[in-house]
Design an enzyme around this catalytic site. Structure first.
Site, short mmCIF file in Angstrom:
data_model
loop_
_atom_site.label_atom_id
_atom_site.label_comp_id
_atom_site.label_asym_id
_atom_site.label_seq_id
_atom_site.Cartn_x
_atom_site.Cartn_y
_atom_site.Cartn_z
CD GLU A 1 -2.53 1.73 0.34
OE1 GLU A 1 -2.45 2.93 -0.01
OE2 GLU A 1 -3.27 0.90 -0.23
CB THR B 1 -11.91 2.13 1.04
OG1 THR B 1 -11.64 1.27 -0.06
CG2 THR B 1 -12.73 1.37 2.06
CB SER C 1 -22.50 6.67 -0.38
OG SER C 1 -22.26 7.61 -1.39
CB ALA C 2 -21.09 4.41 4.47
CG HIS D 1 -25.49 0.50 -3.81
ND1 HIS D 1 -26.29 1.61 -3.89
CD2 HIS D 1 -24.21 0.97 -3.68
CE1 HIS D 1 -25.55 2.70 -3.83
NE2 HIS D 1 -24.28 2.33 -3.70
CB ILE E 1 -13.41 -1.83 -7.66
CG1 ILE E 1 -12.64 -3.00 -8.27
CG2 ILE E 1 -14.49 -2.32 -6.70
CD1 ILE E 1 -13.46 -3.98 -9.07
CB SER F 1 -22.56 -3.14 -2.32
OG SER F 1 -22.89 -1.80 -2.09
CB CYS G 1 -17.59 14.86 19.93
SG CYS G 1 -17.10 16.59 20.00
CB CYS H 1 -9.91 14.18 21.39
SG CYS H 1 -10.35 13.91 19.65
#
Length: 477
Positions: free
Chosen positions: A31, A41, A45-46, A49, A334, A340, A400, A440
């Site tokens: 990486e 990633t 939109s998390a 689908h 991808i 999904s 928070c 924090c």
């Protein structure tokens, strides 16, 4: 020589690594960034689908439906946040009903379960804040939301548990076929492997085109701008709300998140720069303008941050997965619905690789991973007992999100673990809240320095040269 080198540690690369770890093989994930989950990633939109949108007969459609079906069991096995809240594709004009019907028929052909078109009365009952213009919607009960960070870390940690190695801050600069495999040139030396998996996101076309001149790939970075709203806005909608798809995809969506926020976006703007993840005023204005088409009265004043991500768009709009040269497997282009599809992508790639290399399954493979313990999920008695055993779980670091020192220490010592403020943030949500790490950060930096045995000046926001301080007050005297 490695058996397999996976290039790219996004959700696809980590899913491939996890599935490959079921076999007896020496596997390395390379990486270019300082952690997994640092590219496409980390900014999407998390959404899981349901699978009604991708063209019937495409690989994208097949893997979307398969991946969506795998998610509920996978979430239990790998212990990541997942909520099958369902999704709605909203039609705001009777003239658009044929397009809604066509989407329904495509979903049925793709094998999506439970699809039906609902009328306005039922739609308003499900979503009181739906637009006054909405006339009908496609209801997909198998649609879901997930934490993209949690999913990727789950894949990576389980892969590492089963023997996969990770090497970060390493950019692949060249590929050369050798007898029995490939020579992988990097900015940290040369490696050899029997097989390469190309899961390099927006850079996957560069690697593909190094290997073959036939059927070249052209990946166009497609930028998406988002707004993230505070927990106070999280219940504004209860399902993922889409607009009918257009030329550039699914339009601006409004969705709750698994952590109780509200997410609005994205745009779909093609750019040239593969690192262009900065938001723009025009992009954010577009999100504001389009968000109200399907959902009314969105409390945009509750925005706590905006961000942008890049999707790996290929003009043919399909996934490219296959062995394009002996010992070189593409996992390229991808884009959505890649998140999904990721569980099914991992299975497909692992099957290709295992057959190509004649790998044997490893009977010692352990499919289970336990996520970072969140004390907020415990009863008062259980939490008190936890604090008695480890007082760090009684020290709130992020006000928070109520994240404790114990969670941050756990995140740092996992494999692969957090090495930066962003690494801690994505694993624990320390810094994700309303103040966006304003309170924090100093404490998280101190914990990172202590646990990693680093000078405070070496702690970074996101690896590389993103150092936060240059020294300590009065240290020159």
């Amino acid at each position: 020589m490695y058996d397999v080198i996976v290039i790219g540690a996004g959700v696809s690369g980590c899913a491939c690594a996890r599935e490959l770890s079921r076999y007896k093989a020496d596997i390395l994930v390379l990486e270019k960034e300082e952690d997994v989950c640092c590219g496409t990633t980390k900014a999407n939109s998390a959404i899981v689908h349901a699978g009604y949108d991708a063209a019937h007969g495409s690989l994208m459609a097949k893997l979307n439906v398969e991946g969506s079906r795998m998610m509920p069991a996978l979430a239990k096995e790998l212990d990541f946040a997942y909520d099958q809240c369902g999704s709605l594709v909203v039609c705001v004009s009777d003239e658009d009903r044929p397009a809604l019907q066509k989407l329904y028929e495509n979903g049925v052909a793709n094998g999506v379960e439970g699809l039906r078109i609902i009328e306005r009365e039922e739609l308003v009952a499900m979503e009181p804040n739906i637009s006054d213009e909405a006339v009908a919607a496609l209801w997909a009960p198998t649609g879901a939301i997930v934490c993209p960070f949690g999913l990727t870390y789950a894949f990576a940690e389980n892969a590492a548990k089963n023997g996969v190695k990770f090497q970060f801050d390493t950019t692949v600069t060249g590929l050369k076929p050798i007898e029995g495999g490939w020579q992988v040139e990097t900015d940290h030396g040369t490696l050899e492997t029997r097989l390469v998996v190309n899961a390099a996101g927006v850079y996957a076309d560069d690697l593909h085109n190094m290997v073959t001149g036939e059927d070249p790939l052209t990946i166009i970075p497609r930028r998406g701008d988002y707004f993230l709203l505070d927990h106070t806005a999280g219940a504004h909608v209860h399902h993922t709300i889409f607009q009918l798809p257009g030329k550039y995809g699914k339009g601006v969506l409004v969705t709750p998140t698994v952590h109780g926020n509200l997410l609005v976006g994205p745009t779909a703007i093609d750019v040239e720069d593969k690192e262009a993840t900065a938001t723009t005023a025009a992009g954010l204005d577009e999100v504001r303008a389009k968000a109200g088409i399907a959902v009314k009265d969105i409390p945009m004043r509750q925005t706590i941050t905006s961000f942008a991500g890049l999707r790996a768009h290929e003009p043919r709009h399909d996934f490219f997965i296959g062995e394009i040269a002996p010992g070189f497997v593409d996992c390229a282009a991808i884009e959505s619905p890649g998140l999904s599809s990721s569980p099914a992508i991992g299975v497909m790639v692992a099957d290709l690789v295992s057959r190509s290399l004649h790998l044997e399954q490893d009977p010692t493979f352990d499919p289970v991973r336990k996520g970072i313990l969140d004390p907020k999920t415990l009863s008062l008695e259980e939490r008190n007992e936890l604090i008695r055993k480890d007082p760090a779980y009684g020290q709130i670091i992020c006000r928070c999100e109520s994240v404790t020192e114990g969670e941050i220490v756990d995140a740092i010592h996992r494999v692969p673990g957090a090495r930066s403020l962003d690494g801690v943030k994505r694993r624990t949500r320390a810094g994700m809240g309303r103040c966006q790490a304003g309170f924090c950060s100093p404490r998280v930096m101190e914990i990172l320095a202590r646990e990693l045995n680093l000078p405070l000046s070496e702690v970074t926001k996101a690896g590389g040269q993103s150092k936060i301080i240059v020294g300590t007050n009065k240290d020159v005297y």
